[in-house]
Design a protein around this motif. Sequence first.
Motif, PDB file in Angstrom:
ATOM      1  N   HIS A 112     -42.469  -4.938 -21.763  1.00 42.17           N
ATOM      2  CA  HIS A 112     -43.172  -5.879 -21.923  1.00 42.17           C
ATOM      3  C   HIS A 112     -43.022  -7.103 -21.233  1.00 42.17           C
ATOM      4  CE1 HIS A 112     -39.205  -7.660 -23.471  1.00 42.17           C
ATOM      5  NE2 HIS A 112     -39.155  -6.676 -23.532  1.00 42.17           N
ATOM      6  N   HIS A 113     -44.006  -7.817 -21.258  1.00 41.65           N
ATOM      7  CA  HIS A 113     -43.898  -9.170 -20.930  1.00 41.65           C
ATOM      8  C   HIS A 113     -42.569 -10.037 -21.110  1.00 41.65           C
ATOM      9  CE1 HIS A 113     -47.631  -7.973 -17.827  1.00 41.65           C
ATOM     10  NE2 HIS A 113     -48.055  -8.023 -19.139  1.00 41.65           N
ATOM     11  N   GLY A 114     -42.580 -11.458 -21.221  1.00 46.24           N
ATOM     12  CA  GLY A 114     -41.405 -12.586 -21.306  1.00 46.24           C
ATOM     13  C   GLY A 114     -42.016 -12.607 -22.529  1.00 46.24           C
ATOM     14  N   ASN A 115     -41.130 -13.012 -23.342  1.00 44.85           N
ATOM     15  CA  ASN A 115     -41.298 -13.827 -25.040  1.00 44.85           C
ATOM     16  C   ASN A 115     -41.740 -14.720 -25.090  1.00 44.85           C
ATOM     17  OD1 ASN A 115     -39.479 -11.526 -26.025  1.00 44.85           O
ATOM     18  ND2 ASN A 115     -38.142 -11.981 -26.599  1.00 44.85           N
TER      19      ASN A 115
ATOM     20  N   SER B  49     -43.669 -10.967 -27.405  1.00 43.63           N
ATOM     21  CA  SER B  49     -43.762 -10.167 -26.342  1.00 43.63           C
ATOM     22  C   SER B  49     -45.379  -9.243 -25.977  1.00 43.63           C
ATOM     23  CB  SER B  49     -42.878  -9.764 -24.990  1.00 43.63           C
ATOM     24  OG  SER B  49     -42.472  -8.491 -25.790  1.00 43.63           O
TER      25      SER B  49
END
Length: 170
Positions: free
Chosen positions: A66-69, A101
């Motif tokens: 996943h992409h950053g939170n 995310s």
Amino acid sequence: LVSVRRRTLTTEQLAVIRDFISQGKPVIGIRTASHAFSLRNKKPPEGRTDWQDFDQVVFGGNYTNHHGNDLQVKISLADTGSKHPIVKGIDGNKQYFSSASLYRVSPLMQGAKVLMRGQVKGHPAEPIAWTYRRADGGKSFYTSLGNTEDFQGLLLPELLENALVWGLRK
């Protein structure tokens, strides 16, 4: 309805789930269901078993990470899904966001029908809600929405209610 993350089960417990699915029964997955029975680079403990390709087989997905939170996800209806009963009552002109995310799931398996996409700044859009007709003939719905804040908004509860009704229709 699957909403678990990285769990292994006994062979007998997982057999019940596999049997349910192989009968062509509907399956709905929320967020971490994409990696429900898959450990990250580990073998299951003794007496337990995993299902590494659950995401691909059941949801037609391809979760890799996943992409950053810290990136806000902007949500939009996909052209291919705008008339689908699962998005009934969801205003395609309204702006929806998630603080969870954004999952990296592209590309989906052949036969997956994207209903909604999410996008974070500086990255391509990713599917966040889709349907999939499984090899056993059953139908599945999956969404990567599902953190606490998503349940407090208007979008996810409506989406899940519609998905449950859709899943139970013959």
